[in-house]
Design a protein around this motif. Structure first.
Motif, mmCIF file in Angstrom:
data_model
loop_
_atom_site.group_PDB
_atom_site.id
_atom_site.type_symbol
_atom_site.label_atom_id
_atom_site.label_comp_id
_atom_site.label_asym_id
_atom_site.label_seq_id
_atom_site.Cartn_x
_atom_site.Cartn_y
_atom_site.Cartn_z
ATOM 1 N N ASP A 8 0.993 -1.030 0.166
ATOM 2 C CA ASP A 8 0.182 -0.100 -0.037
ATOM 3 C C ASP A 8 1.014 1.274 -0.261
ATOM 4 O O ASP A 8 0.277 2.743 -0.661
ATOM 5 C CB ASP A 8 -1.235 0.063 1.049
ATOM 6 C CG ASP A 8 -1.623 -1.637 1.088
ATOM 7 O OD1 ASP A 8 -2.057 -1.744 0.259
ATOM 8 O OD2 ASP A 8 -1.954 -1.488 2.738
ATOM 9 N N VAL A 9 1.892 0.862 0.694
ATOM 10 C CA VAL A 9 2.957 2.611 0.947
ATOM 11 C C VAL A 9 3.771 2.995 -0.176
ATOM 12 O O VAL A 9 3.193 3.709 -0.857
ATOM 13 C CB VAL A 9 4.200 1.936 1.686
ATOM 14 C CG1 VAL A 9 5.177 3.512 2.219
ATOM 15 C CG2 VAL A 9 3.804 2.141 3.064
ATOM 16 N N LEU A 10 3.660 1.831 -1.207
ATOM 17 C CA LEU A 10 4.542 1.630 -2.591
ATOM 18 C C LEU A 10 3.455 2.099 -3.739
ATOM 19 O O LEU A 10 3.931 3.093 -4.334
ATOM 20 C CB LEU A 10 4.755 0.270 -3.270
ATOM 21 C CG LEU A 10 5.560 0.563 -4.274
ATOM 22 C CD1 LEU A 10 6.426 1.259 -4.744
ATOM 23 C CD2 LEU A 10 5.958 -0.909 -4.662
ATOM 24 N N ALA A 11 2.556 1.503 -3.247
ATOM 25 C CA ALA A 11 1.566 2.327 -4.106
ATOM 26 C C ALA A 11 0.889 3.908 -4.878
ATOM 27 O O ALA A 11 0.832 4.507 -5.108
ATOM 28 C CB ALA A 11 -0.284 1.415 -4.181
ATOM 29 N N GLY A 12 1.149 4.330 -3.186
ATOM 30 C CA GLY A 12 0.980 5.822 -2.756
ATOM 31 C C GLY A 12 1.879 6.480 -3.511
ATOM 32 O O GLY A 12 1.607 7.139 -3.871
ATOM 33 N N MET A 13 3.190 5.918 -3.496
ATOM 34 C CA MET A 13 3.752 6.682 -3.227
ATOM 35 C C MET A 13 4.443 6.563 -5.337
ATOM 36 O O MET A 13 4.932 7.619 -5.557
ATOM 37 C CB MET A 13 5.769 5.809 -2.944
ATOM 38 C CG MET A 13 5.535 5.660 -1.449
ATOM 39 S SD MET A 13 7.388 4.433 -0.811
ATOM 40 C CE MET A 13 8.754 5.609 -1.997
#
Length: 509
Positions: free
Chosen positions: A439-444
């Motif tokens: 989820d963190v990567l997708a937001g980044m």
């Protein structure tokens, strides 16, 4: 960015250098041997007995030459030739004769009892089929010797013998090295697991391949390093919150608010000017408390006209984290895909829904970024995970080309491909195998795209910075106990490093 080559690509660069540039093969071999010997000298003692185990090909010639260089500089070094002398290459024959003329000890039997350092020069990058006997027995003997003796070392020349230079797979038996010195450029098999683990610490030695040879035979693969931080979207003093992108994150369902929160916070920390989260009513209070900076919309108050306005507002859209796979959510996602014409990231349950509705590929905007982990990729392609792991890069490349998307295939060694170019990520660690990390990567990635980066650059940069944040978190709080919250917190530390570096304050690499 640094080139990453397949065995075939490396052979083309080598052949062009010899045949068109005119640098003799023996000169390249001497440079490779010098590079290997110099790296070894920094880690071994002059009295440590060294034995180079050499094959019939030019990799064996590299090993013999390195042994001779060490011997002539006062090191206790000798070599053992494995296999059939009738298959020695001309260059290897010459190196053996030079070594004999110089008085380098040559052994007729493989005896590791007196040895402290072994150089593995059995096979190079050309190996494509399982290791046959007696070579398999030799590899097993070297590995057993390493396992049973403290303080000994195995150095592999170019690539650990038995490891595929293209996929990192172990071809029957593979040498487990402490150090690998590879020549010219990084090989895919040294980045992809299990080859990356078999290689130990890896050094890349420049042995004099001209830039023209690389340009004429340019590889499809590359990897990022800290010097590529300059690819982050530029920020200017004369700007406002709208300058850096409006990111819409469609995420979360009842009892799954965390996914939306992680993606939203990561988007802000990566530099997004504005973030709006579209989620379920059940998440309203939780998200407004956890991330008050974000605007919030809920599905229960969103009709078709309202949804169109929200989609038009966004500069980039992230859909999927924690949304679930209900029929109602499938209807909503189809509606979004049909209406949206913005840079798009599809993650998590968005991918699982896509796997069940293949017709949706026709609705995807050009260069949409899909971020599957191995399980999701298996559902998207119908290919078992163990088969996918056998050649991660090839499957990512084929999938991206087939569907005209950017594929971020997440794993212990993540690869990013648009079907023509492939980026191999080297940052990150096993502590990132934790809920919320994706989820963190997708937001980044969504934030980088919203700020103006093209999808491929956003994906490559996002994955690399995500891994850097994981490495920073591992150093600070251990990989074992790492959480997605740690990743987000350390993302800001990594981005601070990039700012300092771009200002010239940090000269480290």
């Amino acid at each position: 960015m640094k080139p990453v080559v397949t065995g075939k690509e490396m052979k083309k660069i080598d052949a062009y250098t010899i045949e068109h540039i005119g640098i003799p093969s023996m000169v390249l071999m001497e440079r490779a041997a010098c590079g290997l010997a110099e790296r070894m000298k920094a880690h071994i003692g002059r009295a440590d007995p060294v034995l180079c185990v050499c094959g019939a090909g030019n990799n064996g010639g590299d090993g013999v030459a390195a042994t001779r260089i060490l011997f002539c500089q006062g090191y206790s070094a000798g070599f053992y030739m494995a296999g059939n002398p009738e298959k020695w290459t001309e260059e290897t024959k010459k190196q053996i004769q030079i070594a004999r003329n110089a008085g380098v000890p040559e052994y007729n039997e493989l005896d590791l009892g007196h040895v402290r350092v072994v150089v593995d020069a059995l096979f190079g990058i050309g190996l494509s089929s399982p290791v046959r006997e007696p070579y398999g027995e030799i590899i097993r003997k070297m590995n057993q010797w390493r396992a049973e003796n403290r303080g000994v070392q195995i150095w592999s020349a170019d690539i650990p013998s038995g490891v595929s230079s293209d996929t990192g797979r172990i071809l029957g038996d593979g040498v487990c090295a402490d150090y690998t010195v590879t020549f010219g450029y990084l090989k895919r098999g040294l980045i992809l697991y299990p080859g990356r683990e078999m290689a130990g610490r890896c050094f890349v030695e420049d042995i004099g391949f001209p830039q023209k040879a690389l340009k004429e035979n340019f590889p499809s693969g590359f990897t990022c390093d800290v010097r590529d931080f300059k690819q982050l979207p530029e920020r200017k003093n004369d700007s406002n919150k709208g300058t850096y992108g409006k990111i819409l994150i469609i995420a979360g369902s009842k009892n799954m608010s965390g996914a939306a929160g992680f993606a939203g916070k990561a988007a802000y920390y990566t530099g997004a000017g504005l973030v709006r989260i579209l989620t379920e009513e059940a998440n309203r209070v939780i998200l407004q408390t956890a991330l008050p900076e974000a605007m919030l919309s809920v599905w229960e108050e969103t009709d078709a006209e309202t949804l169109k306005g929200i989609l038009d507002w966004a500069d980039a859209i992230v859909i999927g984290p924690g949304i679930g796979k209900s029929r109602r959510m499938a209807e909503r996602m189809e509606q979004v895909l049909k209406m949206a014409d913005k840079p798009l990231v599809i993650d998590a349950d968005g991918l699982n829904l896509l796997a069940e509705h293949a017709a949706w590929y026709a609705f995807l905007p050009q260069s949409a970024v899909l971020t599957p982990h191995m399980g999701e990729m298996s559902r998207l392609t119908g290919t078992p995970v163990d088969v996918l792991k056998g050649d991660r890069a090839a499957f990512a490349e084929i999938f991206a080309e087939k569907h005209h998307v950017l594929c971020v295939l997440k794993d212990s060694s993540t690869v990013i491909s648009d079907g023509r170019r492939t980026c191999f990520n080297r940052s990150g660690n096993h502590g990132m195998a934790t809920g919320g990390s994706g989820d963190v990567l997708a937001g980044m990635i969504g934030a980088l795209m919203g700020a103006g980066a093209d999808g491929f650059s956003a994906a490559c940069t996002g994955v690399f910075l995500h891994g850097m944040a994981g490495d920073s978190a591992s150093d600070a709080c251990s990989a074992r106990g790492m959480t997605a919250s740690d990743l987000v917190d350390h993302l800001r530390k990594v981005l601070k490093l990039t700012e300092n570096r771009n200002r010239g304050c940090d000269k480290s690499e």
